[in-house]
Design a protein around this motif. Structure first.
Motif, PDB file in Angstrom:
ATOM      1  N   LEU A 154       0.827  -1.204   0.000  1.00 24.79           N
ATOM      2  CA  LEU A 154       0.000   0.000   0.000  1.00 24.79           C
ATOM      3  C   LEU A 154       0.865   1.258   0.000  1.00 24.79           C
ATOM      4  N   ALA A 155       1.979   1.227   0.723  1.00 27.96           N
ATOM      5  CA  ALA A 155       2.881   2.377   0.739  1.00 27.96           C
ATOM      6  C   ALA A 155       3.496   2.627  -0.641  1.00 27.96           C
ATOM      7  N   ALA A 156       3.638   1.552  -1.436  1.00 29.54           N
ATOM      8  CA  ALA A 156       4.193   1.689  -2.784  1.00 29.54           C
ATOM      9  C   ALA A 156       3.155   2.143  -3.803  1.00 29.54           C
ATOM     10  N   GLY A 157       1.908   2.357  -3.362  1.00 26.10           N
ATOM     11  CA  GLY A 157       0.867   2.842  -4.254  1.00 26.10           C
ATOM     12  C   GLY A 157       0.007   1.766  -4.875  1.00 26.10           C
ATOM     13  N   VAL A 158       0.185   0.499  -4.483  1.00 22.87           N
ATOM     14  CA  VAL A 158      -0.636  -0.588  -5.015  1.00 22.87           C
ATOM     15  C   VAL A 158      -2.024  -0.501  -4.405  1.00 22.87           C
ATOM     16  N   SER A 159      -3.056  -0.755  -5.201  1.00 22.09           N
ATOM     17  CA  SER A 159      -4.424  -0.712  -4.702  1.00 22.09           C
ATOM     18  C   SER A 159      -4.648  -1.836  -3.686  1.00 22.09           C
ATOM     19  N   LEU A 160      -5.643  -1.650  -2.823  1.00 18.36           N
ATOM     20  CA  LEU A 160      -5.891  -2.622  -1.757  1.00 18.36           C
ATOM     21  C   LEU A 160      -6.246  -3.990  -2.321  1.00 18.36           C
ATOM     22  N   SER A 161      -7.130  -4.042  -3.318  1.00 16.33           N
ATOM     23  CA  SER A 161      -7.543  -5.335  -3.871  1.00 16.33           C
ATOM     24  C   SER A 161      -6.365  -6.054  -4.521  1.00 16.33           C
ATOM     25  N   ARG A 162      -5.539  -5.289  -5.259  1.00 14.25           N
ATOM     26  CA  ARG A 162      -4.383  -5.911  -5.900  1.00 14.25           C
ATOM     27  C   ARG A 162      -3.351  -6.349  -4.868  1.00 14.25           C
ATOM     28  N   GLU A 197       1.355 -15.159  -2.526  1.00 17.81           N
ATOM     29  CA  GLU A 197       2.664 -15.428  -1.950  1.00 17.81           C
ATOM     30  C   GLU A 197       2.592 -16.151  -0.608  1.00 17.81           C
ATOM     31  N   ALA A 198       1.402 -16.362  -0.072  1.00 19.94           N
ATOM     32  CA  ALA A 198       1.272 -17.046   1.221  1.00 19.94           C
ATOM     33  C   ALA A 198       1.717 -18.492   1.090  1.00 19.94           C
ATOM     34  N   SER A 199       2.578 -18.942   1.982  1.00 17.13           N
ATOM     35  CA  SER A 199       3.094 -20.316   1.936  1.00 17.13           C
ATOM     36  C   SER A 199       2.257 -21.275   2.768  1.00 17.13           C
ATOM     37  N   HIS A 200       1.549 -20.780   3.762  1.00 16.33           N
ATOM     38  CA  HIS A 200       0.732 -21.627   4.632  1.00 16.33           C
ATOM     39  C   HIS A 200      -0.643 -21.820   3.996  1.00 16.33           C
ATOM     40  N   PRO A 201      -1.117 -23.078   3.841  1.00 17.18           N
ATOM     41  CA  PRO A 201      -2.403 -23.307   3.161  1.00 17.18           C
ATOM     42  C   PRO A 201      -3.567 -22.579   3.817  1.00 17.18           C
ATOM     43  N   ALA A 202      -3.674 -22.661   5.139  1.00 13.74           N
ATOM     44  CA  ALA A 202      -4.782 -21.987   5.821  1.00 13.74           C
ATOM     45  C   ALA A 202      -4.686 -20.474   5.658  1.00 13.74           C
ATOM     46  N   ALA A 203      -3.459 -19.952   5.690  1.00 16.49           N
ATOM     47  CA  ALA A 203      -3.278 -18.505   5.503  1.00 16.49           C
ATOM     48  C   ALA A 203      -3.710 -18.094   4.103  1.00 16.49           C
ATOM     49  N   ARG A 204      -3.324 -18.872   3.105  1.00 11.92           N
ATOM     50  CA  ARG A 204      -3.688 -18.536   1.729  1.00 11.92           C
ATOM     51  C   ARG A 204      -5.205 -18.498   1.559  1.00 11.92           C
ATOM     52  N   LYS A 205      -5.894 -19.499   2.119  1.00 12.06           N
ATOM     53  CA  LYS A 205      -7.356 -19.526   2.009  1.00 12.06           C
ATOM     54  C   LYS A 205      -7.995 -18.342   2.738  1.00 12.06           C
ATOM     55  N   GLN A 206      -7.427 -18.008   3.882  1.00 16.86           N
ATOM     56  CA  GLN A 206      -7.983 -16.899   4.650  1.00 16.86           C
ATOM     57  C   GLN A 206      -7.744 -15.573   3.949  1.00 16.86           C
ATOM     58  N   TRP A 207      -6.553 -15.367   3.410  1.00 16.44           N
ATOM     59  CA  TRP A 207      -6.271 -14.113   2.694  1.00 16.44           C
ATOM     60  C   TRP A 207      -7.148 -14.001   1.445  1.00 16.44           C
ATOM     61  N   LEU A 208      -7.378 -15.119   0.754  1.00 16.39           N
ATOM     62  CA  LEU A 208      -8.263 -15.089  -0.416  1.00 16.39           C
ATOM     63  C   LEU A 208      -9.683 -14.728  -0.019  1.00 16.39           C
ATOM     64  N   ALA A 209     -10.143 -15.266   1.110  1.00 20.40           N
ATOM     65  CA  ALA A 209     -11.486 -14.934   1.578  1.00 20.40           C
ATOM     66  C   ALA A 209     -11.590 -13.450   1.910  1.00 20.40           C
ATOM     67  N   ILE A 210     -10.544 -12.890   2.530  1.00 23.60           N
ATOM     68  CA  ILE A 210     -10.536 -11.462   2.848  1.00 23.60           C
ATOM     69  C   ILE A 210     -10.544 -10.641   1.558  1.00 23.60           C
ATOM     70  N   ARG A 211      -9.750 -11.066   0.569  1.00 20.93           N
ATOM     71  CA  ARG A 211      -9.736 -10.363  -0.717  1.00 20.93           C
ATOM     72  C   ARG A 211     -11.110 -10.376  -1.361  1.00 20.93           C
ATOM     73  N   ASP A 239     -14.005 -10.644   0.099  1.00 26.50           N
ATOM     74  CA  ASP A 239     -14.916  -9.766   0.840  1.00 26.50           C
ATOM     75  C   ASP A 239     -14.675  -8.301   0.472  1.00 26.50           C
ATOM     76  N   VAL A 240     -13.400  -7.912   0.321  1.00 25.95           N
ATOM     77  CA  VAL A 240     -13.088  -6.531  -0.045  1.00 25.95           C
ATOM     78  C   VAL A 240     -13.561  -6.239  -1.462  1.00 25.95           C
ATOM     79  N   LEU A 241     -13.334  -7.175  -2.380  1.00 29.89           N
ATOM     80  CA  LEU A 241     -13.821  -6.987  -3.748  1.00 29.89           C
ATOM     81  C   LEU A 241     -15.341  -6.942  -3.791  1.00 29.89           C
ATOM     82  N   GLY A 242     -15.972  -7.611  -2.835  1.00 30.83           N
ATOM     83  CA  GLY A 242     -17.431  -7.596  -2.772  1.00 30.83           C
ATOM     84  C   GLY A 242     -18.003  -6.333  -2.169  1.00 30.83           C
ATOM     85  N   GLY A 243     -17.143  -5.394  -1.772  1.00 25.13           N
ATOM     86  CA  GLY A 243     -17.632  -4.124  -1.257  1.00 25.13           C
ATOM     87  C   GLY A 243     -17.434  -3.909   0.220  1.00 25.13           C
ATOM     88  N   ALA A 244     -16.927  -4.905   0.941  1.00 24.53           N
ATOM     89  CA  ALA A 244     -16.715  -4.747   2.377  1.00 24.53           C
ATOM     90  C   ALA A 244     -15.432  -3.979   2.643  1.00 24.53           C
TER      91      ALA A 244
END
Length: 404
Positions: free
Chosen positions: A77-85, A93-107, A109-114
């Motif tokens: 975000l500090a480099a100017g990248v949009s939140l969704s991107r 880049e997440a190496s942990h399977p549960a982390a990857r699934k959780q970050w995708l779910a958060i993404r 939700d954000v793309l859905g307007g949250a």
């Protein structure tokens, strides 16, 4: 294949709605964006209520991956990248399977307007209320990247402090457990065998021996009942302490303990000062920062003093005067330094400096406490074991008299 309903905006800002089929919600979002639309809400059509995807994903994300997520997101975000991107990059880049699934779910939700805070709040085990509150403050003020960077630094310092506290308590706890195990072994196994030998001789046993033998009989006779009682009482106690009244009662009791109480209060002071200074440095208003820092105290009894300070600040009173009403958490020296910092306009820097100073002092107090507790526990173990051994050997010294 699941069917999704969506609401989206076109380039001119007009709203449109429709349905589509896709393998997942993420694929549905991609299909909507390929049409040149910006999704506002995307929901899967179901015939019965189901729990949100964010709650249904298995696995628990380790703390280190949450910290990496925070740091990477702040840098992007500090480099100017949009939140969704940025969320998409962190997810890939997440190496942990549960982390990857959780970050995708958060993404998703954000793309859905949250908002990001709302998306994170759906994962309380990974993102505690204080974390979510700081993110919400950053989103509201438009400095999310700064807040995320501050969160990463704060959590790293806090985990380091907690690690030192736990490391300081490991040896005393092990000594206490060892002392309890030795005492149980002596009372239930060792002493009953000596008691049977002494009973064959008759006569009058020394008073210390009689006391130890009686304690052993009580332990053998009522030990199983005591174990069952502990098995029943412990869950009930945990349920009571989980409630508001029980938690407050325990916190007040801990604060009254002569040595432990001041250490707990000092730990709460360090957390409060660091959180408040971090938020003020990030540009959060004083009232909003106080409300978030109140959650970081970790002790509801002490947090009530911060609540009073928030009310006083909202009425136009200085922060120092509001904090002075809770001397157990804010000593007079701290209140005076906060007052001077308010007058000079350097409150954020002074609070972080106070956190550093008192963190060093807390570390020294913990080391001193451990240095006192360790020999005290060893001395206690020596007294207990020595008393039992002497009590069992005294009849042997008078064995000739017992035989006659």
């Amino acid at each position: 294949m699941p069917t999704f309903t969506y609401i989206a905006l076109d380039e001119s800002g007009h709203e449109s709605a429709g349905t589509l089929t896709a393998e997942s919600r993420a694929v549905a979002l991609e299909q909507i964006m390929t049409k040149g639309l910006r999704p506002v809400a995307v929901e899967e059509k179901v015939t019965a209520p189901v729990r949100s995807r964010s709650w249904s994903l298995p696995g628990r994300v380790p703390r280190i991956h949450v910290e990496a997520f925070t740091r990477q997101l702040a840098n992007l975000l500090a480099a100017g990248v949009s939140l969704s991107r940025a969320l998409d990059v962190v997810s890939r880049e997440a190496s942990h399977p549960a982390a990857r699934k959780q970050w995708l779910a958060i993404r998703d939700d954000v793309l859905g307007g949250a908002s990001l805070a709302a998306a994170l709040a759906r994962w309380p085990k990974s993102f505690p209320p204080v974390y979510v509150a700081m993110v919400r403050a950053g989103e509201t003020g438009g400095f999310l990247d700064v807040v995320l960077e501050q969160i990463a630094d704060f959590r790293a310092r806090e985990q380091d402090l907690k690690g030192r506290v736990k490391a300081a308590l490991v040896y005393p706890v092990l000594l206490a457990v060892l002392a309890g195990a030795v005492l149980i072994f002596l009372l239930t196994y060792f002493i009953p065998r000596f008691s049977a030998i002494f009973a064959e001789f008759g006569g009058s046993l020394p008073w210390l021996t009689r006391v130890i033998v009686q304690l052993s009989r009580l332990a053998v006779r009522y030990g199983p009942f005591l174990a069952v009682a502990i098995f029943v009482v412990v869950p009930l106690a945990r349920r009571f302490l989980a409630g508001e009244a029980g938690r407050r009662a325990l916190e007040r009791a801990i604060l009254r303990v002569p040595v432990l109480g001041p250490v707990v209060a000092r730990f709460a002071l360090v957390r409060f000062c660091r959180m408040l200074g971090t938020l003020l440095r990030a540009g959060v208003s004083l009232v909003a920062a106080l409300q978030v820092a109140r959650e970081a105290v970790g002790n509801q009894t002490l947090a009530d003093g911060v609540t009073h300070a928030v009310d006083e600040v909202q009425r136009g009173t200085s922060l120092a005067r509001g904090l002075a009403a809770t001397p157990q958490l804010f000593p007079a020296a701290v209140v005076e330094m906060v007052a001077v910092a308010e007058e000079s306009g350097k409150l954020d820097k002074e609070l972080i400096r106070l956190a550093d100073v008192y963190e060093t002092e807390l570390d020294r107090e913990l080391r001193m406490l451990v240095a006192v507790v360790e020999p005290a526990l060893l001395f206690f173990m020596a007294i207990v074991v020595g008393a039992v051994v002497v009590g069992m050997l005294l009849p042997i010294f008078t064995l000739q008299e017992l035989i006659h």
